[in-house]
Design an enzyme around this catalytic site. Structure first.
Site, PDB file in Angstrom:
ATOM      1  N   ASP A  12      -6.846  -3.558   8.552  1.00  0.00           N
ATOM      2  CA  ASP A  12      -5.739  -2.602   8.619  1.00  0.00           C
ATOM      3  C   ASP A  12      -5.325  -2.502  10.091  1.00  0.00           C
ATOM      4  O   ASP A  12      -6.007  -1.849  10.876  1.00  0.00           O
ATOM      5  CB  ASP A  12      -6.189  -1.242   8.078  1.00  0.00           C
ATOM      6  CG  ASP A  12      -5.092  -0.196   8.142  1.00  0.00           C
ATOM      7  OD1 ASP A  12      -3.912  -0.544   7.953  1.00  0.00           O
ATOM      8  OD2 ASP A  12      -5.418   0.978   8.394  1.00  0.00           O
ATOM      9  N   GLU A  72      -3.083  -6.258   6.176  1.00  0.00           N
ATOM     10  CA  GLU A  72      -1.981  -5.449   5.666  1.00  0.00           C
ATOM     11  C   GLU A  72      -0.737  -5.681   6.513  1.00  0.00           C
ATOM     12  O   GLU A  72      -0.807  -5.698   7.741  1.00  0.00           O
ATOM     13  CB  GLU A  72      -2.347  -3.964   5.694  1.00  0.00           C
ATOM     14  CG  GLU A  72      -1.247  -3.076   5.150  1.00  0.00           C
ATOM     15  CD  GLU A  72      -1.626  -1.607   5.101  1.00  0.00           C
ATOM     16  OE1 GLU A  72      -0.718  -0.789   4.930  1.00  0.00           O
ATOM     17  OE2 GLU A  72      -2.823  -1.288   5.236  1.00  0.00           O
ATOM     18  N   ASP A 144      -8.761   4.359   8.254  1.00  0.00           N
ATOM     19  CA  ASP A 144      -8.507   2.963   8.625  1.00  0.00           C
ATOM     20  C   ASP A 144      -9.501   2.028   7.944  1.00  0.00           C
ATOM     21  O   ASP A 144      -9.124   0.966   7.446  1.00  0.00           O
ATOM     22  CB  ASP A 144      -8.594   2.787  10.146  1.00  0.00           C
ATOM     23  CG  ASP A 144      -7.584   3.637  10.888  1.00  0.00           C
ATOM     24  OD1 ASP A 144      -6.399   3.619  10.495  1.00  0.00           O
ATOM     25  OD2 ASP A 144      -7.970   4.328  11.843  1.00  0.00           O
TER      26      ASP A 144
END
EC number: 3.1.21.10
Length: 176
Positions: A12, A72, A144
């Site tokens: 992420d 992502e 996160d």
């Protein structure tokens, strides 16, 4: 179908905190390995921050030996300066596993939410709850890290679907 376990790192991207999560997938079975965040110092130069993120990710990859990576795609907000910095951090998230020889997949945030929660507009708390449900041994101490585990879960599930479709399509080609 091959049921060999595959170790996946989900990432992420973030400039302050870059979440990471490692899982193992064997068929439809998912196992938690580890998760956490790589941090950069807010007062440091951009180059130093990106370097810290890069070195941190390479360390995680070296320690946990994932075989594939998933990142992502970032949401671009209205502040162009912030978007540019986040894009640079995302570049680190893509390059670090690629330099380690891992294939890297990318997934949109709404696809990750849809895959893990069933709703493409799910809230962070819903994502964390489903990650804990799907990986009961996981201990994500930050949003996160939970998001990174969701990225890895998405890759594992979509990877399995693609493998199944590929085997079905190759069977139909052979029967013609």
């Amino acid at each position: 179908m091959n049921r060999a376990a595959i170790r996946i790192i989900g990432i992420d991207p973030g400039l302050r905190n870059m979440g990471w999560g490692v899982i193992e997938a064997s068929g439809s079975r998912l196992s938690f390995i580890a998760c956490g965040s790589v941090h950069s110092q807010a007062g440091s130069s951009l180059a130093e921050r990106l370097c810290a993120l890069h070195e941190g990710l390479l360390g995680v990859i070296a320690d946990l030996s994932p075989m594939e990576a998933a990142v992502e795609e970032t949401f671009v907000n209205c502040d162009p300066q912030s978007a540019l910095k986040l894009g640079q951090a995302r570049g680190v998230a893509l390059v670090a596993p690629a330099l380690a020889g891992l294939p890297v997949a990318e997934y949109a945030a709404n696809l990750i939410k849809k895959t893990v929660v069933g709703n493409g507009h799910a809230e962070k708390a819903q994502i964390a709850m489903m990650v804990k449900f799907l990986l009961p041994m996981s201990e994500a101490k930050s949003a996160d890290a939970a998001d990174a585990l969701a990225v890895a879960i998405t890759h594992a599930q979509l990877r399995a679907s693609r493998a199944l479709l590929k085997s079905v399509s190759s069977m139909s080609v052979q029967t013609r």
